[in-house]
Design a protein around this motif. Structure first.
Motif, PDB file in Angstrom:
ATOM      1  N   ALA A 130       0.849  -1.190   0.000  1.00 26.26           N
ATOM      2  CA  ALA A 130       0.000   0.000   0.000  1.00 26.26           C
ATOM      3  C   ALA A 130       0.886   1.242   0.000  1.00 26.26           C
ATOM      4  N   VAL A 131       0.409   2.313  -0.631  1.00 29.05           N
ATOM      5  CA  VAL A 131       1.235   3.509  -0.728  1.00 29.05           C
ATOM      6  C   VAL A 131       1.535   4.089   0.652  1.00 29.05           C
ATOM      7  N   SER A 132       0.592   3.985   1.594  1.00 27.00           N
ATOM      8  CA  SER A 132       0.836   4.497   2.946  1.00 27.00           C
ATOM      9  C   SER A 132       1.981   3.739   3.616  1.00 27.00           C
ATOM     10  N   GLU A 133       2.035   2.429   3.415  1.00 22.19           N
ATOM     11  CA  GLU A 133       3.128   1.627   3.965  1.00 22.19           C
ATOM     12  C   GLU A 133       4.449   1.991   3.295  1.00 22.19           C
ATOM     13  N   ALA A 134       4.410   2.194   1.980  1.00 22.19           N
ATOM     14  CA  ALA A 134       5.629   2.551   1.244  1.00 22.19           C
ATOM     15  C   ALA A 134       6.193   3.878   1.748  1.00 22.19           C
ATOM     16  N   ILE A 135       5.333   4.859   1.957  1.00 21.51           N
ATOM     17  CA  ILE A 135       5.795   6.164   2.437  1.00 21.51           C
ATOM     18  C   ILE A 135       6.432   6.041   3.816  1.00 21.51           C
ATOM     19  N   GLU A 136       5.841   5.253   4.696  1.00 21.47           N
ATOM     20  CA  GLU A 136       6.431   5.068   6.030  1.00 21.47           C
ATOM     21  C   GLU A 136       7.786   4.389   5.939  1.00 21.47           C
ATOM     22  N   LYS A 137       7.902   3.406   5.068  1.00 23.17           N
ATOM     23  CA  LYS A 137       9.185   2.720   4.893  1.00 23.17           C
ATOM     24  C   LYS A 137      10.247   3.676   4.342  1.00 23.17           C
ATOM     25  N   VAL A 138       9.841   4.524   3.411  1.00 14.60           N
ATOM     26  CA  VAL A 138      10.773   5.506   2.850  1.00 14.60           C
ATOM     27  C   VAL A 138      11.248   6.471   3.938  1.00 14.60           C
ATOM     28  N   LEU A 139      10.325   6.993   4.736  1.00 19.47           N
ATOM     29  CA  LEU A 139      10.692   7.931   5.796  1.00 19.47           C
ATOM     30  C   LEU A 139      11.616   7.282   6.822  1.00 19.47           C
ATOM     31  N   ASP A 140      11.328   6.042   7.189  1.00 18.22           N
ATOM     32  CA  ASP A 140      12.195   5.329   8.134  1.00 18.22           C
ATOM     33  C   ASP A 140      13.582   5.101   7.542  1.00 18.22           C
ATOM     34  N   PHE A 141      13.634   4.792   6.252  1.00 14.34           N
ATOM     35  CA  PHE A 141      14.906   4.497   5.591  1.00 14.34           C
ATOM     36  C   PHE A 141      15.767   5.754   5.466  1.00 14.34           C
ATOM     37  N   ILE A 142      15.138   6.862   5.112  1.00 15.66           N
ATOM     38  CA  ILE A 142      15.874   8.106   4.898  1.00 15.66           C
ATOM     39  C   ILE A 142      16.330   8.719   6.216  1.00 15.66           C
ATOM     40  N   GLY A 143      15.434   8.756   7.197  1.00 18.76           N
ATOM     41  CA  GLY A 143      15.748   9.474   8.424  1.00 18.76           C
ATOM     42  C   GLY A 143      15.984  10.947   8.109  1.00 18.76           C
ATOM     43  N   ASN A 144      17.001  11.523   8.757  1.00 20.88           N
ATOM     44  CA  ASN A 144      17.306  12.936   8.495  1.00 20.88           C
ATOM     45  C   ASN A 144      18.545  13.101   7.611  1.00 20.88           C
ATOM     46  N   ARG A 145      18.902  12.033   6.875  1.00 15.96           N
ATOM     47  CA  ARG A 145      20.056  12.097   5.967  1.00 15.96           C
ATOM     48  C   ARG A 145      19.748  12.979   4.750  1.00 15.96           C
ATOM     49  N   PRO A 146      20.784  13.519   4.118  1.00 14.32           N
ATOM     50  CA  PRO A 146      20.583  14.215   2.835  1.00 14.32           C
ATOM     51  C   PRO A 146      20.073  13.237   1.776  1.00 14.32           C
ATOM     52  N   ILE A 147      19.278  13.740   0.850  1.00 19.87           N
ATOM     53  CA  ILE A 147      18.684  12.927  -0.215  1.00 19.87           C
ATOM     54  C   ILE A 147      19.248  13.384  -1.552  1.00 19.87           C
TER      55      ILE A 147
END
Length: 205
Positions: A98-115
């Motif tokens: 689900a897109v909501s799950e994907a967004i949460e996974k992306v946010l957890d993966f990125i954290g506060n690192r530069p993108i």
């Protein structure tokens, strides 16, 4: 792309709260997240997220064993031109998350690192649209555009130098392999190699 310190001063700015509060904290590590999205069309205001991939880069190392590679379970009507680029048909997406799950996974993966990415402003706009809808904030992370680094380096001594700023043009000049072009993970790996060539190797020389 406006820096985060400026975004915080704009009217209507909504900071990350609760679970995502740490995203707005200054980053003092040495990793960069290279990210790419594939969407249903090429309009950043309308395109629906179909897949997203990301890797962390530390120095000259791409941490592939920890990579994020997600297909979204989406019934979005896809522009035929987009399908010819990324080959993600509706039946290919049925086993996705689900897109909501994907967004949460992306946010957890990125954290506060530069993108970091190639044409990262597009990916930023797509993700921010979903994040704002789901969590009422936008990414506060620092964003790095690979092609901007490339231009600065190439025109440092010859300002009028004509450059091929396509993905393929950068890859060819930097001698980086193009891996499964227009798949999110393939583009991420190639972009990560570009970033390493433009930063890490230059720092060592």
């Amino acid at each position: 792309m406006a820096p985060f310190w400026l975004l915080k001063k704009l009217p209507g700015y909504m900071p990350p709260e609760g679970r995502w509060r740490h995203l707005a904290e200054p980053y003092d590590g040495d990793e960069v997240v290279v990210l790419d999205c594939e969407t249903s069309c090429f309009d950043k205001k309308k395109g629906e997220l179909l897949s997203v991939a990301a890797v962390r880069v530390k120095g000259g190392e791409i941490r592939l064993s920890e990579a994020l590679d997600l297909t979204i379970n989406s019934n979005a009507v896809t522009d035929p031109n987009a399908v010819r680029v990324h080959y993600l048909r509706r039946e290919d997406r049925q086993q996705g998350v689900a897109v909501s799950e994907a967004i949460e996974k992306v946010l957890d993966f990125i954290g506060n690192r530069p993108i970091c990415g190639f044409y990262i402003e597009y990916d930023r706009a797509i993700l921010n649209r979903y994040i704002k809808q789901l969590h009422n904030f936008q990414l506060p992370n620092r964003f790095i555009e690979v092609s901007e680094i490339y231009v600065r380096q190439k025109r440092k001594y010859i300002p009028e130098l004509q450059l091929d700023l396509t993905f393929e043009g950068l890859a060819k000049d930097l001698k980086v392999p193009i891996i499964e072009r227009h798949t999110a993970m393939g583009d991420v790996i190639s972009t990560a190699l570009m970033y390493i060539k433009l930063t890490h190797f230059n720092q060592r020389s």
